[in-house]
Design a protein around this motif. Structure first.
Motif, PDB file in Angstrom:
ATOM      1  N   PHE A 186       0.920  -1.260  -0.174  1.00 14.49           N
ATOM      2  CA  PHE A 186      -0.153   0.099  -0.011  1.00 14.49           C
ATOM      3  C   PHE A 186       0.929   1.211  -0.056  1.00 14.49           C
ATOM      4  O   PHE A 186       1.877   1.236   0.555  1.00 14.49           O
ATOM      5  N   GLN A 187       0.462   2.235  -0.904  1.00 18.69           N
ATOM      6  CA  GLN A 187       1.187   3.381  -0.951  1.00 18.69           C
ATOM      7  C   GLN A 187       0.218   4.239   0.295  1.00 18.69           C
ATOM      8  O   GLN A 187      -0.743   4.369   0.003  1.00 18.69           O
ATOM      9  N   ILE A 188       1.380   4.927   1.021  1.00 20.25           N
ATOM     10  CA  ILE A 188       0.371   5.796   2.040  1.00 20.25           C
ATOM     11  C   ILE A 188       0.825   7.221   2.001  1.00 20.25           C
ATOM     12  O   ILE A 188       1.822   7.494   1.938  1.00 20.25           O
ATOM     13  N   PHE A 189      -0.247   8.121   1.847  1.00 22.89           N
ATOM     14  CA  PHE A 189      -0.036   9.312   1.546  1.00 22.89           C
ATOM     15  C   PHE A 189      -0.690  10.116   2.832  1.00 22.89           C
ATOM     16  O   PHE A 189      -1.625  10.228   3.204  1.00 22.89           O
ATOM     17  N   GLU A 190       0.344  10.932   3.525  1.00 25.40           N
ATOM     18  CA  GLU A 190      -0.082  11.775   4.784  1.00 25.40           C
ATOM     19  C   GLU A 190       0.791  12.900   4.907  1.00 25.40           C
ATOM     20  O   GLU A 190       1.931  12.715   4.617  1.00 25.40           O
ATOM     21  N   ASP A 191       0.284  14.014   5.062  1.00 25.03           N
ATOM     22  CA  ASP A 191       0.905  15.251   5.214  1.00 25.03           C
ATOM     23  C   ASP A 191       1.531  15.428   4.152  1.00 25.03           C
ATOM     24  O   ASP A 191       3.129  15.734   4.152  1.00 25.03           O
ATOM     25  N   ASN A 192       1.300  15.404   2.940  1.00 22.12           N
ATOM     26  CA  ASN A 192       2.117  15.569   1.559  1.00 22.12           C
ATOM     27  C   ASN A 192       3.399  14.726   1.443  1.00 22.12           C
ATOM     28  O   ASN A 192       4.284  14.987   0.682  1.00 22.12           O
ATOM     29  N   LYS A 193       3.482  13.481   2.294  1.00 25.60           N
ATOM     30  CA  LYS A 193       4.368  12.582   2.063  1.00 25.60           C
ATOM     31  C   LYS A 193       4.021  11.377   1.784  1.00 25.60           C
ATOM     32  O   LYS A 193       2.828  11.034   2.258  1.00 25.60           O
ATOM     33  N   TRP A 194       4.895  10.407   1.008  1.00 25.19           N
ATOM     34  CA  TRP A 194       4.456   9.320   0.715  1.00 25.19           C
ATOM     35  C   TRP A 194       5.400   8.200   1.527  1.00 25.19           C
ATOM     36  O   TRP A 194       6.543   8.466   1.685  1.00 25.19           O
ATOM     37  N   HIS A 195       4.782   7.141   2.191  1.00 28.27           N
ATOM     38  CA  HIS A 195       5.641   5.931   2.345  1.00 28.27           C
ATOM     39  C   HIS A 195       4.727   4.914   1.964  1.00 28.27           C
ATOM     40  O   HIS A 195       3.625   4.794   1.597  1.00 28.27           O
ATOM     41  N   SER A 196       5.580   3.642   1.882  1.00 25.56           N
ATOM     42  CA  SER A 196       4.966   2.320   1.536  1.00 25.56           C
ATOM     43  C   SER A 196       4.706   1.459   2.548  1.00 25.56           C
ATOM     44  O   SER A 196       5.674   1.277   3.560  1.00 25.56           O
ATOM     45  N   PHE A 197       3.627   0.461   2.641  1.00 30.33           N
ATOM     46  CA  PHE A 197       3.411  -0.480   3.603  1.00 30.33           C
ATOM     47  C   PHE A 197       3.536  -1.827   2.990  1.00 30.33           C
ATOM     48  O   PHE A 197       2.952  -2.156   1.819  1.00 30.33           O
ATOM     49  N   ASP A 198       4.599  -2.838   3.371  1.00 33.72           N
ATOM     50  CA  ASP A 198       4.682  -3.860   2.928  1.00 33.72           C
ATOM     51  C   ASP A 198       3.361  -4.862   3.376  1.00 33.72           C
ATOM     52  O   ASP A 198       3.595  -5.239   4.459  1.00 33.72           O
ATOM     53  N   ASN A 199       2.715  -5.252   2.411  1.00 35.15           N
ATOM     54  CA  ASN A 199       1.445  -5.935   2.721  1.00 35.15           C
ATOM     55  C   ASN A 199       1.639  -7.443   2.416  1.00 35.15           C
ATOM     56  O   ASN A 199       0.796  -8.438   2.540  1.00 35.15           O
ATOM     57  N   ARG A 200       2.785  -8.022   2.124  1.00 39.97           N
ATOM     58  CA  ARG A 200       2.880  -9.330   1.560  1.00 39.97           C
ATOM     59  C   ARG A 200       2.862 -10.453   2.570  1.00 39.97           C
ATOM     60  O   ARG A 200       1.975 -11.336   2.326  1.00 39.97           O
ATOM     61  N   GLU A 201       2.759  -9.968   3.869  1.00 40.65           N
ATOM     62  CA  GLU A 201       2.455 -11.289   4.827  1.00 40.65           C
ATOM     63  C   GLU A 201       1.045 -11.207   4.949  1.00 40.65           C
ATOM     64  O   GLU A 201       0.801 -12.601   4.979  1.00 40.65           O
TER      65      GLU A 201
END
Ligand code: SF4
Ligand code: SF4
Lengths: 283, 117
Positions: B26-41
Motif C-alpha cells: 500500500f502506498q500511504i499518503f499523509e501530510d504531503n508525504k509518501w511511504h509504502s507499507f509492505d502487505n505481503r505477509e
C-alpha cells in the motif's frame, strides 16, 4: 476391515467402483458405505433407501466475544493464525467460516470475555437398504471445514465387518482425514498420462503413510499402458481392471448397467474381493 | 489525513493493484508525504487475507482507502470503522490520488505530489 476408494482427481470412477464393490460384498454380508466426498456427495442419489434417518448436524465450537466487557487489547486477534478475528473500535468481530475451533483465543483473553457456541459446518445422513448402510456427509454451503466433518462422519458410521469409504478426490487434507482411519486404500486411476500424474500424487501419500494399497485401472480399454508400466516398475499391485462401456457411460443407472457386464467367469469385483481378503489376512 | 492506495510494488511508480486483501503493498499518503507499507505477509495468508489486511489498515490509523474492490469480509471489518473507501480502476497511484483528492477537500497538484516524494 475399512477400505477407502481414492483417486488423485475427480471423475475417475471412484464412487461408481466403491458402490459396485459394496453391492458385491453385500450379497452375503452387511457392509457400511461411507460417502466422505463431503463437498459433493452423490452416493445417496444412486441409493434406493428403504429407510432414511433424519440428518444430524455437525458443529464446531466457535468463539463468541462479549464486546461489552472486551478491553480491545487485541491479544485474541494477534493469536489467531487463521485470520478469523478482527478488532476495531466497536470490538472484536468473529468470522466463523474461517475459525478452526482451536480454542486458543479464549485461552489468551486476559479478562475471559470469550465463550463458545456451536457453528454448523455440515450434516450426516444415514440410509439403509438390505445389507448396505450408507452414511453420507455433506458440507454446509460456504463452509470450508471438510476435515472435521469427515472425522465426525467416520465416528458416526455404523460398525460393520466391512466398511467401504468413498474418499474425497485429491491428495490434500480431506484424503488425510480418511487415510488416517482406514486399513487399506484402493486407488482408482485412468490409463492416461493425466490419470498417471494424478495417481502418482496419491501413491506418494500412501507410501509416506505406509498404508496397504493397490490400484484399480478404470476404463482400461482406453488410453495407453503408462499406468500399467508405472505400477510394474514400482511393484504396485493391480487389483482389478474395469473396461469402459458406452451403455454404462450413457446410462442413468450406471451401477446396475456396469454390473450387467460382469459374469461368473469375468468379474473385476471378484478379483478385488480376493485382494481385499488377502489384505484382511495380513492385517 | 492518511490515505492508503493498493499497489503492486514498493514504489509510488508501481502500478495500482485492484485487489485489496491480496495487494502486495500500500502506498500511504499523509501530510504531503509518501511511504509504502509492505502487505505481503497479509496478502500471502492461506485464508482471511482481506480481514488481516483490513486489520493492518485500521491499526495504522488510515482514514481513506483507494482500491479496486473490497471483498465481503474485509468490508465487514472496515464497515465498523470510520474509514472511507473509494473504488477505482485508474492504473497509476498518482492518478488515483489526484482523482480523489478534491472529494477529500485536499488540494494536490502533480507538482506538489512529485516534490514531496
Ligand atoms: S478458536 Fe482458534 S481459529 Fe477460532 S478464532 Fe479463536 S484462535 Fe482463531
Ligand atoms: S483478548 Fe479478550 S479483551 Fe482482548 S481484544 Fe480479544 S476479546 Fe477483547
Amino acid at each position: 476391515m475399512k477400505i477407502a476408494f481414492a483417486s488423485g482427481k475427480g471423475g475417475t470412477g471412484k464412487s461408481t467402483i466403491a458402490r459396485t464393490f459394496a453391492n458385491y460384498i453385500a450379497k452375503d454380508k452387511h457392509v457400511s458405505l461411507i460417502d466422505a466426498d463431503v463437498e459433493e456427495p452423490n452416493q445417496l442419489l444412486f441409493f434406493k433407501a428403504s429407510t432414511t434417518e433424519a440428518s444430524k448436524p455437525v458443529s464446531l465450537p466457535i468463539p463468541v466475544i462479549d464486546n461489552d466487557i472486551c478491553s480491545k487489547c487485541g491479544a485474541c486477534v494477534k493469536f489467531c493464525n487463521y485470520n478469523a478475528l478482527s478488532l476495531n473500535k466497536k470490538g472484536v468481530t468473529v468470522f466463523p467460516e474461517l475459525c478452526h475451533a482451536c480454542g486458543g483465543c479464549s485461552m489468551v483473553c486476559p479478562i475471559n470475555c470469550i465463550s463458545e457456541t456451536p457453528h454448523e459446518i455440515g450434516e450426516t445422513t444415514l440410509a439403509h437398504n438390505k445389507n448396505i448402510s450408507l452414511i453420507q456427509g455433506k458440507l454446509a454451503i460456504g463452509s470450508s471445514h471438510a476435515t472435521p466433518l469427515i472425522e465426525e462422519l467416520l465416528k458416526r458410521a455404523p460398525q460393520n465387518k466391512t466398511t467401504i469409504i468413498d474418499s474425497p478426490p485429491g491428495s490434500a487434507c480431506s484424503l488425510m482425514a480418511v487415510a488416517n482411519a482406514v486399513d487399506a486404500i484402493v486407488l482408482v486411476a485412468e490409463p492416461t498420462p493425466f490419470g498417471l500424474a494424478n495417481l502418482e500424487t496419491v501413491v506418494d501419500v500412501c507410501e509416506e503413510l505406509e498404508l496397504l494399497f493397490g490400484v484399480v485401472i478404470n476404463r482400461c480399454n482406453m488410453g495407453n499402458t503408462c499406468v500399467l508400466d508405472f505400477c510394474q516398475k514400482h511393484d504396485i499391485e493391480i487389483l482389478a481392471e474395469i473396461p469402459w462401456y458406452y451403455d454404462v457411460a450413457s446410462s442413468c443407472q450406471p451401477i446396475s448397467q456396469l454390473e450387467s457386464h460382469f459374469n461368473t467367469q469375468n468379474n473385476p469385483m471378484q478379483k478385488l474381493a480376493e485382494a481385499v481378503s488377502k489384505w484382511e489376512a495380513e492385517c | 489525513m492518511k490515505i492508503a492506495i493498493s499497489c503492486k510494488g514498493p514504489s509510488i511508480d508501481d502500478s495500482f493493484d485492484s485487489h485489496f486483501g491480496r495487494a502486495s503493498y500500500f502506498q500511504i499518503f499523509e501530510d504531503n508525504k509518501w511511504h509504502s507499507f509492505d502487505n505481503r505477509e497479509n496478502a500471502n495468508a492461506a485464508q482471511g487475507a482481506g480481514i488481516s489486511t483490513a486489520q493492518s489498515i485500521i491499526d495504522m490509523g488510515v482514514d481513506v482507502i483507494i482500491t479496486g474492490s473490497l471483498g465481503p469480509k474485509a468490508s465487514r471489518v472496515i464497515a465498523d470503522s470510520d474509514i472511507q473507501v473509494f473504488l477505482s480502476d485508474l492504473p497509476s497511484i498518482k492518478e488515483n490520488l489526484l482523482q480523489f483528492a478534491p472529494k477529500l477537500g485536499l488540494s494536490i497538484t502533480p507538482e506538489t505530489m512529485e516534490a514531496k516524494k
